[in-house]
Structures are given as structure tokens and as C-alpha cells.
Motif scaffolding. Structure first.
Motif, short mmCIF file in Angstrom:
data_model
loop_
_atom_site.label_atom_id
_atom_site.label_comp_id
_atom_site.label_asym_id
_atom_site.label_seq_id
_atom_site.Cartn_x
_atom_site.Cartn_y
_atom_site.Cartn_z
N THR A 145 0.82 -1.21 0.00
CA THR A 145 0.00 0.00 0.00
C THR A 145 0.85 1.25 0.00
O THR A 145 0.33 2.33 0.26
CB THR A 145 -0.92 0.00 1.23
N ALA A 163 -3.81 -0.28 -6.62
CA ALA A 163 -4.73 -0.98 -5.72
C ALA A 163 -4.24 -2.38 -5.38
O ALA A 163 -4.39 -2.84 -4.24
CB ALA A 163 -6.13 -1.03 -6.33
N PRO A 174 -7.10 -1.05 -11.16
CA PRO A 174 -7.46 0.23 -10.53
C PRO A 174 -6.24 0.89 -9.89
O PRO A 174 -5.40 0.24 -9.29
CB PRO A 174 -8.49 -0.17 -9.48
N VAL A 175 -6.16 2.19 -10.06
CA VAL A 175 -5.15 3.02 -9.41
C VAL A 175 -5.88 4.06 -8.58
O VAL A 175 -6.80 4.74 -9.06
CB VAL A 175 -4.24 3.71 -10.46
N ARG A 176 -5.50 4.19 -7.33
CA ARG A 176 -6.19 5.08 -6.40
C ARG A 176 -5.40 6.38 -6.24
O ARG A 176 -4.16 6.37 -6.16
CB ARG A 176 -6.37 4.40 -5.04
N GLU A 202 -9.73 4.46 -18.35
CA GLU A 202 -11.19 4.33 -18.25
C GLU A 202 -11.83 3.91 -19.58
O GLU A 202 -12.97 4.25 -19.87
CB GLU A 202 -11.81 5.65 -17.78
N ALA A 218 -10.67 10.95 -2.14
CA ALA A 218 -10.12 9.80 -2.85
C ALA A 218 -10.86 9.59 -4.16
O ALA A 218 -12.08 9.77 -4.25
CB ALA A 218 -10.21 8.54 -2.00
N GLU A 220 -10.69 6.91 -7.89
CA GLU A 220 -10.13 5.67 -8.44
C GLU A 220 -10.19 5.73 -9.96
O GLU A 220 -11.19 6.12 -10.54
CB GLU A 220 -10.89 4.45 -7.91
N THR A 222 -9.27 3.49 -13.53
CA THR A 222 -8.96 2.20 -14.14
C THR A 222 -8.00 2.42 -15.30
O THR A 222 -8.31 3.16 -16.23
CB THR A 222 -10.23 1.50 -14.63
#
Length: 479
Positions: A145, A163, A174-176, A202, A218, A220, A222
Motif C-alpha cells: 500500500t 490498488a 485500478p489506481v487510487r 477508463e 479519494a 479511483e 482504471t
């Protein structure tokens, strides 16, 4: 008619050399040594001893995988026997053994692998301490993390995390993004603009793509990597402020630029398979690979190992599935280390989390615990050496027998010659007529000459025979 000693004189060398050659080139020849290696990461207190068995055939230092049937693996933990495992290794030489330890593994742990009554390896295995729940690592390809490194600028700070810790091309991940102020406070509703080089965002191309942060600041995103080097650019502004300016501008905005952790050659684990009613590992490789090697584990070490066959699918990839058994559940296990090599040392090795709630603990990759190949080589050398000694013994015995036969023939021939000369020197000719008798001195000199010359010839011939057998024995040692 040829007497028995005379016949043996001619036949014995050929028979002995032929027999010695058969022994030395047959049973005495160096053969492939068959042994096993044991890989794993056993942890003290774990209720499972998951071992990766590697069958190896070695000849003159070159190793080949060996498919070994009917292997019996037994172990004892602190003197208490564990469940036995009986199985085999595949064509790649790899087999996965699982031995349950209800009371937990305790030192010393001794494992024994046998095949057909022959012990291939018997050795004590080292135990690793359990990993702390909060331990993290920056090992490439490991899920963690930690924020990704990048160049940040502006009043707002952007913290970017993968993620699942890693990305594999060309599969979506996914990237946060967390938007914070300089003092670490979240920015609710922040607007984020994303663009990338070498990736699809996306499903809309390389960008720019507009995102809105939630109440915790936050968002997210893709990302589908289309290359192994993907550069991501993010620009964030406070809600209601002007659109973000160029990367170097300041104000109520911030920028982040960095590379995403795309692992070349990684085998992708589809998270959709873990969310099904019966969880399973759905593995997909973008490159042709015959199989994937999987280690499932967590804080209690390696709980399960498997070899998953991969086959071409309709999408142009190579895919395979592994149904998770009733033993370790995805939440309890935590991680699945997926590799294209059984040693988990390749650059494409990735540790994928098995559940969103998995902690940051890093599963250890398998390590070599025991190597039975050197012992197998020693046993093979001993067997071949024993057979060659038998062949050399045949040569030595044949050489001695041959020299004795030559001495016997020489002695018999000398006696016949002496008798013939004695009769001739006494005045009796070969045709029955009387001849002139020799004096005693002349007769002694004649007999001495007859006795000396054959003896020298016999010794020289015996020496040549012994030298011949010794040469053959010496050449037999060059193996």
C-alpha cells in the motif's frame, strides 16, 4: 591337436578384455543421477507444510527435469509425524506436496522423500519466523500500500497507489488517488484530470480523463497498460476553482507525474474470479507459457502450492484456472505468488492479493530447503566405480593367468628341447644312426645356451602381456 594350456593362451586375452570392456562400458559407465530438490517457505506455527518438489536428472553437470512417479514424502515436526504425501512430479519435474500439521510446525522439522524404497533426500528444514502484520516491503512485483514515487508540485498533494500493488499489460487495474493539502488534510470533491502515455484510461484512450474525488478526497482510475513503461500525469484542483494550469503553476492545485509499476512478463490474476461464489484463480498470460506456478500463503507462510496449466484462449492469451480448496480461504491466505518459473525468481513474478481486506504483509518467495542431487551424484559415482573396479579386477586376474600360462608353455618346451639335445649329443641321430658324441664341456655349453634364450624370451613376452593389460586398465580409468 592343440592342448588345453595352448588354447587358453590364445583365447584368454580376448575373452578377458571383451568381458572387462562390457563391464566398464556397461554398468561402469556414468549414468544420469536422479535426485530431488525441496523448495518452500515454512513458517513456525503454521498448520501446513507446503513443499515444492523438483525432480532432477544430472549428467556431467547438466541438469534436466525428471518426471518421478510414486514419490513418498514424510515429515516429522518436533518428533511428531505429519501426514504423508504420495504423488509424482510432472513433465517439468515439479510436484506440489502438502502435509498437514495440526499442532503447528515446531523445530526440528525433518523431511524424507523416498521412491521405491530408496531415500532420495532426508534433511532438517529451517523454519522462518511469522511475519508481523504491519510489515511491508518494496520488493518489485509485491502487493503493498505504499505510495508510488513521482514528481509532485503545487499546493495540493496527490498520493497515488496501485490498488493491487502491480499492473500487468494489457489488463485493467485500478489506481487510487488521494488528494490532500500540505498538512495532510483530505480535499473532498477535488477535481482530478488524468492523462497517460502508453495506457488506456477508463476505456477512453490516453486522456485527459476527468475524475471527482469523494468526501475523503479519494478517487479511483482504471488503467489498462498498453506498454511496459507507462507514465501517468495527474492534475488536481479544489472544487469550484479554476481549471488546473500548466504543470509548473501554483495555487489551489497540484500535479503528480510518475511511472506505474507495470511488471513485464507478469501473469495476470483476474479479480473477478475471487468474487465468485466458489473462489478460483483465473490466470492469464499475454505471452505463450505452458504453465504457471502458484504459491498461496499469508502471515503463516506458504499454505498451498499448485502448477496451473495454461492454454490458448479465444482472446489471443494463454489462460488457466485453479479452484481454491476448502483449506485456506482467500481472506485467510492473503496472497498468491504467481510466476512462470518454479523458483519464483523471474522478473515477471508477482504477488497478487486474494481479497481487498488483505493486509500489507509480504509472502516470502520459495527458497531452496534441501538438495538431494549431490548425494544422488555420489551414489551414482560409487556404483559406477564399483563396476569399473570389477572390470579392472578381471583384467588383472587375466594378466596374471596369461603370464602363468606362458611360463608353463615355456617350461614344457624347454624340457622337450633339452631331452632332444641330450639324445642327439649322446651319439644317436634323428634317423636312428650313430653320430659323433659331444664332449661333456661342449654338451654343457649347448644346454646352457638352450636354457638361457627361451627364459629371456618368456620374460620379455610376459612383460609385454602385462604391459598390454595395464594399458587397457589405464585407459578404462579415463571416464
Amino acid at each position: 591337436m592343440i592342448s588345453m594350456p595352448n588354447a587358453a593362451t590364445y583365447v584368454l586375452p580376448a575373452l578377458s578384455i571383451g568381458l572387462a570392456a562390457l563391464v566398464i562400458l556397461g554398468p561402469g559407465a556414468q549414468r544420469m543421477a536422479t535426485g530431488v530438490r525441496v523448495w518452500g517457505a515454512p513458517v513456525a506455527g503454521s498448520e501446513a507444510l507446503a513443499l515444492r518438489i523438483e525432480g532432477v536428472r544430472r549428467l556431467y553437470g547438466a541438469d534436466d527435469p525428471a518426471a518421478l512417479p510414486e514419490l513418498e514424502v514424510s515429515a516429522a515436526s518436533a518428533g511428531a509425524p505429519l501426514e504423508r504425501w504420495i504423488g509424482s512430479t510432472g513433465k517439468d519435474g515439479i510436484g506440489e506436496a502438502l502435509l498437514r500439521a495440526k499442532g503447528g510446525l515446531k523445530a526440528p522439522v525433518v523431511v524424507r522423500i523416498a521412491r521405491g524404497g530408496e531415500t532420495l533426500v532426508e534433511q532438517e528444514l529451517p523454519l522462518l519466523p511469522p511475519l508481523p502484520a504491519a510489515e511491508t516491503s518494496a520488493l518489485p512485483g509485491a502487493a503493498h500500500t505504499s505510495a508510488l514515487p513521482g514528481a509532485a508540485d503545487g499546493e495540493l498533494r496527490l498520493r497515488v497507489t496501485a490498488a493491487r500493488g502491480a499492473l500487468a499489460a494489457p489488463f485493467p487495474e485500478p489506481v487510487r488517488v488521494a488528494v490532500e493539502t500540505e498538512n495532510g488534510a483530505p480535499v473532498p470533491g477535488a477535481r482530478v484530470e488524468a492523462s497517460a502515455v502508453g495506457a488506456d484510461l477508463e476505456g477512453q484512450g490516453s486522456g485527459p480523463v476527468q475524475l471527482a474525488a469523494d468526501a475523503r478526497g479519494a478517487a479511483e482510475l482504471t488503467i489498462k497498460p498498453l506498454a511496459h513503461a507507462v507514465e501517468l500525469t495527474l492534475r488536481a484542483t479544489r472544487p469550484g476553482s479554476a481549471p488546473p494550469g500548466p504543470p509548473g503553476s501554483r495555487g489551489a492545485s497540484g500535479t503528480w507525474e510518475g511511472r506505474l509499476p507495470v511488471i513485464p512478463g507478469a501473469i495476470w490474476l483476474d479479480p473477478a474470479g475471487l468474487a465468485a461464489g466458489r473462489p478460483q484463480l483465473r490466470l492469464t498470460s499475454p505471452a505463450p507459457k505452458p504453465r504457471a506456478y502458484v504459491s498461496i500463503g499469508g502471515a503463516h507462510g506458504r499454505l498451498l502450492g499448485a502448477v496451473v496449466p495454461l492454454a490458448a484462449d479465444g482472446a489471443g492469451f494463454f489462460s488457466g484456472t485453479l479452484a481454491l480448496p476448502d483449506g485456506p480461504s482467500p481472506g485467510a491466505a492473503g496472497w498468491a505468488v504467481v510466476a512462470s518459473d518454479p523458483y519464483e525468481q523471474g522478473a515477471g513474478t508477482v504477488a497478487w492479493p486474494l481479497s481487498p481486506a488483505a493486509g500489507p504483509a509480504l509472502p516470502r518467495r520459495v527458497a531452496l530447503l534441501a538438495d538431494g542431487v549431490p548425494a544422488a551424484e555420489a551414489r551414482e559415482r560409487g556404483r559406477a566405480s564399483q563396476a569399473r573396479r570389477a572390470g579392472l579386477l578381471v583384467l588383472g586376474a587375466a594378466g596374471v593367468a596369461q603370464m602363468m600360462l606362458l611360463a608353463l608353455r615355456s617350461r614344457t618346451a624347454r624340457r622337450r628341447l633339452e631331452a632332444h639335445l641330450a639324445a642327439a649329443s649322446g651319439g644317436e641321430g634323428e634317423d636312428g644312426t650313430d653320430g659323433a658324441p659331444l664332449s661333456r664341456e661342449d654338451r654343457g655349453r649347448l644346454l646352457a645356451t638352450v636354457r638361457a634364450e627361451p627364459l629371456v624370451s618368456v620374460l620379455a613376452l610376459a612383460a609385454l602381456v602385462g604391459l598390454s593389460f595395464a594399458a587397457v586398465a589405464a585407459l578404462a580409468t579415463f571416464r
